[in-house]
Scaffold this active site. Structure first.
Site, short mmCIF file in Angstrom:
data_model
loop_
_atom_site.label_atom_id
_atom_site.label_comp_id
_atom_site.label_asym_id
_atom_site.label_seq_id
_atom_site.Cartn_x
_atom_site.Cartn_y
_atom_site.Cartn_z
N GLY A 1 -2.69 4.60 -4.58
CA GLY A 1 -3.27 3.80 -4.65
C GLY A 1 -4.38 4.14 -5.62
N TYR B 1 0.25 6.06 13.46
CA TYR B 1 -0.29 5.66 12.87
C TYR B 1 -1.55 4.50 13.85
CZ TYR B 1 2.29 6.71 8.83
OH TYR B 1 3.96 7.56 8.19
N LEU C 1 2.26 5.32 -5.32
CA LEU C 1 1.74 5.11 -6.07
C LEU C 1 0.43 6.65 -5.93
CD1 LEU C 1 0.83 1.28 -5.68
CD2 LEU C 1 2.53 2.79 -8.17
#
Length: 393
Positions: free
Chosen positions: A272, A118, A269
């Site tokens: 998003g 990341y 999710l």
């Protein structure tokens, strides 16, 4: 075995935990109820030396990933840290992000998820700085397996050789400022390194006290069975949400239940989307957002798929909950061994996410949601061809 597990927990400074709560009666949706597989967090707990204030958005229950020696008790919802700097467009200042991560700790979160890739060590160092002084209260999971040359990822190859696993582990420990990683996942399968070799290497790291537990991401049932025989797996991490339910179809979720392995859904999710804040006009940062390259996030696909958000919105409207809370609560109601790790850079979204841990749906509500969403065709693949090729079928 029990003594060894207790030693592991005490090494992280974990205090005594409360007894298992009784099985909760399903009321739709019920706030503050607890399933039999969860523990209530109160007073002198792993989270804080003081009770979390009544009414504050927080996670007040724990779940156990894995079983036996591989058992790992964490907050019922974790925190995915990738978006703090990587692949999610603009983000706040480092000071604000550190404050947000620490706020999550104060609100009961004990599992924080990061990875070497990341931003190549950037995210790990940020998370390490944010959790400095809190590591006796939380666990951090990181990942190995991607191949890097001079800090640049070789996207067409993976590297889970024992030497690379150990190198990544040492880097992660140093970046995060901890003596032990709570979880260490294989990020993607390495076709050139037998999974038995990977499992044995992780078993050695556990014996050396450098990691507490290990897991794998986006693997199939055969790989899970083979690895689990060598070193018991604590959790499988794969994408899982209303728009991607493959783990239900390929047997992975059922196998986790059979073998008492935990399951940690990433992107719960759908990056998003299921929160309802993305539409066909959303502009993604071209320099720091992989969603712009994903087929499912092209304008036409977004427009078509937004029907799913509307289903969640309609369901939640009469219950006083948001689409994001519906999506997260649905996951947590599926199985007691599921611990989602939504990420955010906003306090309001953190509060929204954490309140989903208190919601319980009745079986008929779960069926209603699933049937309604399943009737809507999903447009666009979740990944491009190269990324999809790294997912075990």
């Amino acid at each position: 075995m029990k003594t060894e597990q207790n030693n592991e927990m005490s090494r992280r400074g974990f205090l005594k935990r409360t007894a298992l709560a009784g099985a909760a009666i399903c009321i739709a949706p019920t706030w503050g109820k607890v399933t039999a597989a969860e523990k209530v967090i109160t007073g002198e707990s792993a989270i804080s030396h003081t009770t979390i204030p009544s009414g504050m958005a927080a996670v007040r229950t724990q779940r156990t990933l894995g079983s036996g020696k591989a058992a790992f008790t964490v907050s019922a919802m974790g925190y995915g840290c990738m978006g703090l700097n990587h692949n999610r467009s603009q983000y706040p200042s480092k000071e604000k992000e550190i404050a947000l991560v620490r706020e999550a700790v104060e609100r009961g979160v004990t599992l924080f998820d990061t990875a070497e890739s990341y931003g190549y060590h950037v995210n790990e160092k940020l998370v390490g700085e944010a959790l400095k002084g809190y590591t006796d209260r939380v666990f951090v999971s990181s990942k190995f397996g991607h191949k890097f040359v001079n800090g640049v990822q070789v996207k067409t190859e993976e590297d889970s050789t024992p030497a690379n696993i150990r190198r990544v582990c040492e880097n992660s420990l140093r970046n995060l400022g901890v003596e032990t990683l709570g979880m260490f996942y294989q990020h993607r399968i390495d076709p050139n390194t037998p999974i038995e070799v990977v499992a044995e290497t992780c078993s050695e790291l556990i014996k050396e006290g450098k990691i507490l537990h290990w897991g794998m991401c986006e693997v199939n049932t055969d790989t899970i069975r083979r690895a689990h025989k060598i070193c018991p797996i604590t959790a499988i991490q794969s994408e899982y949400h209303f728009m991607h339910r493959t783990v239900e179809e390929n047997g992975v979720l059922a196998l986790c239940e059979e073998l008492d392995i935990g399951f940690v859904p990433y992107s719960p999710l759908n990056r998003g989307f299921l929160g309802g804040m993305i539409n066909e006009y959303t502009q993604f940062d071209t320099s720091n957002d992989n969603r712009q390259t994903l087929p499912r996030f092209q304008p036409k696909a977004i427009r078509a798929n937004y029907r799913i958000v509307e289903v969640l919105n309609a369901f939640g409207r009469t219950r006083g909950i948001t689409p994001a809370q519906v999506a997260l609560a649905w996951l947590m109601n599926k199985k007691p061994f599921i611990v989602p790790i939504p990420g955010t850079t906003k306090l309001s979204h953190l509060e929204e996410n954490l309140r989903a841990t208190e919601i319980i749906f009745m079986p008929q509500e779960m069926k209603e949601l699933e049937d309604t969403v399943a009737a809507i065709p999903i447009i666009g693949s979740r990944y491009d061809a190269l990324q999809e090729s790294k997912i075990q079928k």
